[in-house]
Design a protein around this motif. Sequence first.
Motif, PDB file in Angstrom:
ATOM      1  N   ARG A   1      10.985  10.550 -18.566  1.00 46.78           N
ATOM      2  CA  ARG A   1      12.130   9.477 -18.450  1.00 46.78           C
ATOM      3  C   ARG A   1      12.312   9.959 -16.686  1.00 46.78           C
ATOM      4  O   ARG A   1      12.859   8.877 -16.164  1.00 46.78           O
ATOM      5  CB  ARG A   1      13.305  10.148 -19.065  1.00 46.78           C
ATOM      6  N   TYR A   2      12.173  10.923 -16.337  1.00 43.80           N
ATOM      7  CA  TYR A   2      12.331  11.310 -14.932  1.00 43.80           C
ATOM      8  C   TYR A   2      11.590  10.358 -13.906  1.00 43.80           C
ATOM      9  O   TYR A   2      11.683   9.664 -13.001  1.00 43.80           O
ATOM     10  CB  TYR A   2      12.143  12.636 -14.257  1.00 43.80           C
ATOM     11  N   CYS A   3      10.074  10.283 -14.616  1.00 45.09           N
ATOM     12  CA  CYS A   3       8.887   9.621 -13.879  1.00 45.09           C
ATOM     13  C   CYS A   3       9.430   8.156 -13.850  1.00 45.09           C
ATOM     14  O   CYS A   3       9.242   7.527 -12.971  1.00 45.09           O
ATOM     15  CB  CYS A   3       7.857   9.829 -14.497  1.00 45.09           C
TER      16      CYS A   3
ATOM     17  N   SER B   1      10.190   5.777 -10.371  1.00 42.54           N
ATOM     18  CA  SER B   1       9.430   4.805 -10.332  1.00 42.54           C
ATOM     19  C   SER B   1      10.208   3.542 -10.203  1.00 42.54           C
ATOM     20  O   SER B   1       9.887   2.773  -9.252  1.00 42.54           O
ATOM     21  CB  SER B   1       8.355   4.716 -11.428  1.00 42.54           C
ATOM     22  N   ALA B   2      10.977   3.189 -10.869  1.00 39.77           N
ATOM     23  CA  ALA B   2      11.985   1.927 -11.176  1.00 39.77           C
ATOM     24  C   ALA B   2      12.545   1.856  -9.454  1.00 39.77           C
ATOM     25  O   ALA B   2      12.753   0.844  -8.952  1.00 39.77           O
ATOM     26  CB  ALA B   2      12.887   1.865 -12.067  1.00 39.77           C
ATOM     27  N   ILE B   3      13.349   2.973  -9.173  1.00 38.59           N
ATOM     28  CA  ILE B   3      13.958   3.005  -7.802  1.00 38.59           C
ATOM     29  C   ILE B   3      13.054   2.558  -6.794  1.00 38.59           C
ATOM     30  O   ILE B   3      13.566   1.784  -5.939  1.00 38.59           O
ATOM     31  CB  ILE B   3      14.729   4.317  -7.739  1.00 38.59           C
ATOM     32  N   LEU B   4      12.021   3.024  -6.656  1.00 37.49           N
ATOM     33  CA  LEU B   4      10.990   3.107  -5.569  1.00 37.49           C
ATOM     34  C   LEU B   4      10.247   1.408  -5.561  1.00 37.49           C
ATOM     35  O   LEU B   4      10.449   0.843  -4.396  1.00 37.49           O
ATOM     36  CB  LEU B   4       9.833   3.900  -5.750  1.00 37.49           C
ATOM     37  N   CYS B   5      10.219   1.099  -6.517  1.00 42.04           N
ATOM     38  CA  CYS B   5       9.660  -0.379  -6.828  1.00 42.04           C
ATOM     39  C   CYS B   5      10.982  -1.271  -6.379  1.00 42.04           C
ATOM     40  O   CYS B   5      10.479  -2.372  -5.714  1.00 42.04           O
ATOM     41  CB  CYS B   5       9.181  -0.693  -8.047  1.00 42.04           C
ATOM     42  N   LEU B   6      11.949  -1.320  -6.929  1.00 42.30           N
ATOM     43  CA  LEU B   6      13.229  -2.307  -6.487  1.00 42.30           C
ATOM     44  C   LEU B   6      13.370  -2.066  -5.154  1.00 42.30           C
ATOM     45  O   LEU B   6      13.427  -2.998  -4.541  1.00 42.30           O
ATOM     46  CB  LEU B   6      14.358  -1.872  -7.325  1.00 42.30           C
TER      47      LEU B   6
ATOM     48  N   THR C   1       8.496  -5.416 -11.856  1.00 42.09           N
ATOM     49  CA  THR C   1       7.834  -4.673 -13.327  1.00 42.09           C
ATOM     50  C   THR C   1       6.731  -3.827 -13.225  1.00 42.09           C
ATOM     51  O   THR C   1       6.190  -3.089 -13.967  1.00 42.09           O
ATOM     52  CB  THR C   1       7.513  -5.713 -14.115  1.00 42.09           C
ATOM     53  N   ARG C   2       6.281  -3.496 -11.706  1.00 40.48           N
ATOM     54  CA  ARG C   2       4.977  -2.833 -11.839  1.00 40.48           C
ATOM     55  C   ARG C   2       4.901  -1.337 -11.997  1.00 40.48           C
ATOM     56  O   ARG C   2       4.243  -0.683 -12.491  1.00 40.48           O
ATOM     57  CB  ARG C   2       4.536  -3.045 -10.191  1.00 40.48           C
ATOM     58  N   TRP C   3       6.462  -0.926 -11.756  1.00 36.31           N
ATOM     59  CA  TRP C   3       6.571   0.662 -12.121  1.00 36.31           C
ATOM     60  C   TRP C   3       6.456   1.006 -13.675  1.00 36.31           C
ATOM     61  O   TRP C   3       5.921   2.005 -14.082  1.00 36.31           O
ATOM     62  CB  TRP C   3       7.944   1.009 -11.835  1.00 36.31           C
TER      63      TRP C   3
ATOM     64  N   PHE D   1       0.843  -1.162   0.080  1.00 35.13           N
ATOM     65  CA  PHE D   1       0.019   0.016  -0.120  1.00 35.13           C
ATOM     66  C   PHE D   1       0.779   1.225  -0.148  1.00 35.13           C
ATOM     67  O   PHE D   1       0.576   2.171  -0.710  1.00 35.13           O
ATOM     68  CB  PHE D   1      -0.810  -0.057   1.210  1.00 35.13           C
ATOM     69  N   ILE D   2       2.022   1.458   0.909  1.00 34.76           N
ATOM     70  CA  ILE D   2       2.625   2.503   1.051  1.00 34.76           C
ATOM     71  C   ILE D   2       3.408   2.744  -0.403  1.00 34.76           C
ATOM     72  O   ILE D   2       3.680   3.778  -0.675  1.00 34.76           O
ATOM     73  CB  ILE D   2       3.598   2.688   2.384  1.00 34.76           C
ATOM     74  N   LEU D   3       3.957   1.611  -0.846  1.00 35.05           N
ATOM     75  CA  LEU D   3       4.817   1.622  -2.048  1.00 35.05           C
ATOM     76  C   LEU D   3       3.933   2.156  -3.172  1.00 35.05           C
ATOM     77  O   LEU D   3       4.329   2.753  -3.968  1.00 35.05           O
ATOM     78  CB  LEU D   3       5.391   0.214  -2.349  1.00 35.05           C
ATOM     79  N   LEU D   4       2.730   1.611  -3.367  1.00 35.26           N
ATOM     80  CA  LEU D   4       1.822   2.119  -4.439  1.00 35.26           C
ATOM     81  C   LEU D   4       1.843   3.578  -4.284  1.00 35.26           C
ATOM     82  O   LEU D   4       1.620   4.417  -5.303  1.00 35.26           O
ATOM     83  CB  LEU D   4       0.605   1.231  -4.432  1.00 35.26           C
ATOM     84  N   GLN D   5       1.477   4.051  -2.916  1.00 30.61           N
ATOM     85  CA  GLN D   5       1.159   5.512  -2.847  1.00 30.61           C
ATOM     86  C   GLN D   5       2.299   6.262  -3.122  1.00 30.61           C
ATOM     87  O   GLN D   5       2.124   7.533  -3.725  1.00 30.61           O
ATOM     88  CB  GLN D   5       0.579   5.491  -1.554  1.00 30.61           C
ATOM     89  N   LEU D   6       3.517   5.623  -2.970  1.00 30.03           N
ATOM     90  CA  LEU D   6       4.554   6.562  -3.241  1.00 30.03           C
ATOM     91  C   LEU D   6       4.865   6.723  -4.897  1.00 30.03           C
ATOM     92  O   LEU D   6       5.047   7.752  -5.577  1.00 30.03           O
ATOM     93  CB  LEU D   6       5.863   6.054  -2.596  1.00 30.03           C
ATOM     94  N   LEU D   7       4.630   5.580  -5.451  1.00 33.55           N
ATOM     95  CA  LEU D   7       4.575   5.386  -6.582  1.00 33.55           C
ATOM     96  C   LEU D   7       3.401   6.335  -7.606  1.00 33.55           C
ATOM     97  O   LEU D   7       3.542   7.057  -8.494  1.00 33.55           O
ATOM     98  CB  LEU D   7       4.240   4.118  -7.260  1.00 33.55           C
ATOM     99  N   TYR D   8       2.130   6.315  -6.860  1.00 33.98           N
ATOM    100  CA  TYR D   8       1.185   7.089  -7.413  1.00 33.98           C
ATOM    101  C   TYR D   8       1.313   8.630  -7.085  1.00 33.98           C
ATOM    102  O   TYR D   8       1.102   9.314  -8.163  1.00 33.98           O
ATOM    103  CB  TYR D   8      -0.144   6.861  -6.604  1.00 33.98           C
ATOM    104  N   GLY D   9       2.069   9.206  -5.983  1.00 34.40           N
ATOM    105  CA  GLY D   9       2.322  10.300  -5.579  1.00 34.40           C
ATOM    106  C   GLY D   9       3.290  10.940  -6.900  1.00 34.40           C
ATOM    107  O   GLY D   9       3.250  12.167  -7.305  1.00 34.40           O
ATOM    108  N   THR D  10       4.181  10.065  -7.157  1.00 34.72           N
ATOM    109  CA  THR D  10       5.279  10.487  -7.981  1.00 34.72           C
ATOM    110  C   THR D  10       4.761  10.719  -9.302  1.00 34.72           C
ATOM    111  O   THR D  10       5.094  11.783 -10.136  1.00 34.72           O
ATOM    112  CB  THR D  10       6.509   9.553  -8.036  1.00 34.72           C
ATOM    113  N   CYS D  11       3.954   9.844  -9.889  1.00 36.78           N
ATOM    114  CA  CYS D  11       3.500   9.959 -11.399  1.00 36.78           C
ATOM    115  C   CYS D  11       2.384  10.969 -11.410  1.00 36.78           C
ATOM    116  O   CYS D  11       2.193  11.716 -12.063  1.00 36.78           O
ATOM    117  CB  CYS D  11       3.126   8.511 -11.574  1.00 36.78           C
ATOM    118  N   ASP D  12       1.474  10.982 -10.288  1.00 37.27           N
ATOM    119  CA  ASP D  12       0.337  11.850 -10.230  1.00 37.27           C
ATOM    120  C   ASP D  12       0.754  13.274  -9.958  1.00 37.27           C
ATOM    121  O   ASP D  12       0.303  14.158 -10.755  1.00 37.27           O
ATOM    122  CB  ASP D  12      -0.588  11.541  -8.992  1.00 37.27           C
ATOM    123  N   ALA D  13       1.902  13.721  -9.364  1.00 38.26           N
ATOM    124  CA  ALA D  13       2.220  14.887  -9.069  1.00 38.26           C
ATOM    125  C   ALA D  13       2.718  15.386 -10.346  1.00 38.26           C
ATOM    126  O   ALA D  13       2.922  16.792 -10.788  1.00 38.26           O
ATOM    127  CB  ALA D  13       3.578  14.843  -8.138  1.00 38.26           C
TER     128      ALA D  13
END
Length: 454
Positions: free
Chosen positions: A315-317, A321-326, A368-370, A281-293
């Motif tokens: 590319r930044y996105c 996202s890859a770093i967060l997910c790994l 691969t989710r990112w 949950f927290i990981l997905l929210q970090l991912l969502y926050g990065t992409c959504d922002a």
Amino acid sequence: MTSYDLYTKTPPGRLFFMVAVPGAISMAASSLWGLFDGIFVGQFLGDTAFAALNLAFPFVMINFSLADLVGVGASVPISISLGRGDQRSANNYFTCSCILIVLTSLLMGVVMYLGAPTLMQLVGAEGELAQLGVTYVRVYALCSPFTTIIFAVDNFLRISGQIKGSMALNIAMSLLILALEFLFFQVLNFGIAGSALGVSLGMMLCSAVAFVPFAQGKLVLRFCKPQFSWDMLRRIVVNGTPNFLNTTAERLTGILMNGALMMLGGTMAVNIYGVLTYAGFILLQLLYGTCDALQPAIGYNWGANQPRRVWTILRYCLSSSAILCLAGTAVMLLAPKPIITLFLTHPDAETLEYACFALRLFSLTYLTRWIGFALQSFFLAIEKPLFATLVSLGNAMVVPLVLMAALWPLGLTGLWLNSPLTSAIIAVLALVLLDRLRRSVAKEPNAPASEQTA
């Protein structure tokens, strides 16, 4: 600095740290209420209440997804309109979307309240388990018209350039919900109703505060006399549908998954699946926050016909996202037991060991989710709803259901493998769609980026 200058003139690297990092922190903070919800219910009320929470929560999120359909669906044309300098259109989308969210949430609240017993029957809940689930759903249903708009107003703040304001709102909301839930659990002994009531009251109060600067006319988006049109409604629905389908289909899949879990492993399996959901949950929210922002930045630049900046921001996105997910995968693989015992009270050795096995399999999802997550957000930001819908619906329902049937002979192990395999398949699909989009844009180099079609 105006929101237009922020998104279209700030160097992409600096923009990323100004927008995406606070966005990730903001969404992580806002997601803490969900994490605390699971921990409090599991620790204070026990395994039956935790199972009821996991059975009922998908229905609550489907209600939120309708508001998200309107909020996200309006945010995309608002950003593009502001990028083109069309303030009047942006204000009208903003005003009309707020009205639509309140009306749809009122209707859904009535439906959920009346249908709560039937919903629990659908997932196979009986006795105390069903009673707890009905109570949880009905509290959210009663508060629905005043809570669901919180996610939309957060989008509107970021579009208006209020990045720190959005972050402060989400931090304040989580702290307030934490305090209210503790009060309702420990002091007033409200039981599972206290969980839903604490979250709802926190959302209501923060929504009211967040709308104050809009009502005072201090931000780029302002309330105006609403002018509804079929074209406006169509555009909102088309742009909001990918997110709506993603959330709704994901929750429907979760409901079916819970039914399968009840058949194959009973309450224990539902609880383990709940732990897996909360672990990500927290990981997905970090991912969502990065992409959504970064969505407003992409939308502004797409509308302003600056495709080179759009690809750089993408590319930044993708990289972040890859770093967060790994990193998230590594934590789940290396420390499964502390995560599991946050939610399950005193599990026996066999249950704990099996839950660790399930969590390690589930953690492979984020290898691969990112890719699918970031590219779905990108497609939505540039008004490519078909591509975004293909990714979201494939990830949330089509592929998981096909895999559920294909992996059924493996029993519970097949269910734990569902998410990692789905994520890998969707990553391939998203990359194919991105390649098609880039080829399409390359063929029409002189056309405005916002007018090129995939």
